[in-house]
Write a protein that holds these residues in place. Sequence first.
Motif, short mmCIF file in Angstrom:
data_model
loop_
_atom_site.label_atom_id
_atom_site.label_comp_id
_atom_site.label_asym_id
_atom_site.label_seq_id
_atom_site.Cartn_x
_atom_site.Cartn_y
_atom_site.Cartn_z
N ARG A 114 4.93 1.19 -11.91
CA ARG A 114 6.15 0.55 -11.45
C ARG A 114 7.27 0.54 -12.49
O ARG A 114 8.22 -0.22 -12.39
N ARG A 115 7.13 1.39 -13.50
CA ARG A 115 8.20 1.56 -14.46
C ARG A 115 8.54 3.04 -14.66
O ARG A 115 9.70 3.41 -14.66
N SER A 116 7.54 3.86 -14.82
CA SER A 116 7.77 5.26 -15.18
C SER A 116 8.46 6.06 -14.08
O SER A 116 9.37 6.84 -14.35
N LEU A 117 8.05 5.88 -12.83
CA LEU A 117 8.62 6.67 -11.72
C LEU A 117 9.24 5.82 -10.63
O LEU A 117 9.49 6.31 -9.53
N GLY A 124 7.56 8.85 -0.18
CA GLY A 124 6.88 7.56 -0.07
C GLY A 124 5.71 7.43 -1.02
O GLY A 124 5.39 6.34 -1.49
N LEU A 125 5.09 8.57 -1.34
CA LEU A 125 3.94 8.56 -2.25
C LEU A 125 4.32 8.75 -3.72
O LEU A 125 3.66 8.22 -4.61
N ALA A 126 5.35 9.55 -3.98
CA ALA A 126 5.67 10.02 -5.34
C ALA A 126 5.79 8.92 -6.40
O ALA A 126 5.25 9.09 -7.51
N PRO A 127 6.47 7.81 -6.14
CA PRO A 127 6.59 6.82 -7.23
C PRO A 127 5.25 6.31 -7.75
O PRO A 127 5.14 5.98 -8.93
N ASP A 128 4.24 6.28 -6.91
CA ASP A 128 2.95 5.77 -7.37
C ASP A 128 2.16 6.77 -8.20
O ASP A 128 1.06 6.45 -8.67
N LEU A 129 2.71 7.93 -8.44
CA LEU A 129 2.08 8.85 -9.39
C LEU A 129 2.13 8.27 -10.80
O LEU A 129 1.41 8.73 -11.69
N ASP A 130 2.94 7.23 -10.99
CA ASP A 130 2.99 6.59 -12.31
C ASP A 130 1.83 5.62 -12.53
O ASP A 130 1.80 4.93 -13.54
N LEU A 131 0.87 5.59 -11.64
CA LEU A 131 -0.32 4.78 -11.86
C LEU A 131 -1.03 5.19 -13.15
O LEU A 131 -1.67 4.37 -13.81
N VAL A 132 -0.92 6.45 -13.52
CA VAL A 132 -1.55 6.93 -14.76
C VAL A 132 -0.65 6.73 -15.97
O VAL A 132 -1.06 6.99 -17.09
N LEU A 133 0.58 6.29 -15.75
CA LEU A 133 1.53 6.02 -16.84
C LEU A 133 1.73 4.51 -16.92
O LEU A 133 0.77 3.77 -17.01
N GLU A 134 2.96 4.05 -16.86
CA GLU A 134 3.20 2.61 -16.78
C GLU A 134 3.66 2.33 -15.36
O GLU A 134 4.81 2.60 -14.99
N MET A 158 0.84 -1.19 0.00
CA MET A 158 0.00 0.00 0.00
C MET A 158 0.88 1.25 0.00
O MET A 158 2.00 1.23 0.53
N ALA A 159 0.37 2.31 -0.56
CA ALA A 159 1.10 3.58 -0.55
C ALA A 159 1.40 4.01 0.88
O ALA A 159 2.47 4.54 1.17
N THR A 160 0.46 3.76 1.78
CA THR A 160 0.68 4.15 3.18
C THR A 160 1.82 3.35 3.81
O THR A 160 2.58 3.89 4.61
N THR A 161 1.95 2.09 3.43
CA THR A 161 3.06 1.30 3.96
C THR A 161 4.38 1.91 3.50
O THR A 161 5.33 2.00 4.29
N HIS A 162 4.45 2.35 2.26
CA HIS A 162 5.66 3.00 1.76
C HIS A 162 5.92 4.30 2.51
O HIS A 162 7.08 4.61 2.83
N ALA A 180 11.57 7.71 -1.74
CA ALA A 180 11.16 7.29 -3.09
C ALA A 180 11.96 6.08 -3.55
O ALA A 180 11.40 5.14 -4.14
N TRP A 181 13.26 6.08 -3.27
CA TRP A 181 14.08 4.92 -3.63
C TRP A 181 13.63 3.69 -2.84
O TRP A 181 13.47 2.59 -3.41
N LEU A 182 13.40 3.87 -1.53
CA LEU A 182 12.96 2.75 -0.70
C LEU A 182 11.63 2.18 -1.20
O LEU A 182 11.45 0.97 -1.25
N HIS A 183 10.74 3.06 -1.59
CA HIS A 183 9.45 2.63 -2.16
C HIS A 183 9.69 1.75 -3.38
O HIS A 183 9.15 0.63 -3.48
N ALA A 184 10.48 2.24 -4.32
CA ALA A 184 10.73 1.50 -5.57
C ALA A 184 11.41 0.17 -5.29
O ALA A 184 11.03 -0.86 -5.86
#
Length: 184
Positions: free
Chosen positions: A48-51, A36-46, A2-6, A86-90
């Motif tokens: 877990r790849r874009s960000l 912790g939230l920023a990488p999941d902004l790629d939900l609208v892109l690809e 979950m985004a909150t876990t990140h 953000a790195w830890l999230h990814a």
Amino acid sequence: MMATTHVFAGLALAAPVAAAVPTLSSPLAAGAIVGGLAPDLDLVLEHRRSLHFPIAGLPVAALAVVVALAVPSSPVVAVAAAVVAAWLHAASDALGDGPEMDPWTDVGDRAVYDHVRGRWLRARRWIRYDGAPEDGALALALAVPVLLVFDDWVVPVVAGGLAVSLGYVLVRRRLVAWLPGWLE
């Protein structure tokens, strides 16, 4: 996960620094939450790849920490906390399952994209899917030290995030049936 876990993971990583230097706790918390939230902004892109940069992000995160140690001002520390979170999230997305909405029926092997090697990292499935019971337990475990170290505005944000997380865990498996098909 979950985004909150990140977010809680980023905050937990920042907590020892916040405890040692309380004057930096707010910028550390703000940076960790954004990162912790920023990488999941790629939900609208690809997703877990874009960000998401699990390998390429590590040297950037290390450099951000070095700069923050050299120039420990609030803005620099906030940016460093964001970059590290953000790195830890990814990187930690590889510990879960793939980006599918229903990974329990659509089992893929792709967790997060490695831009350095140009391939997808394999899903480890330690957290079976975002919102799995083990994800909720991890969110709770990460939130506890955060609630003990941070104060001020961080406590209600984390408490609210924890409530949302545990509610999400309760409905996660049913959620796929409620969502429109185009969302996948």
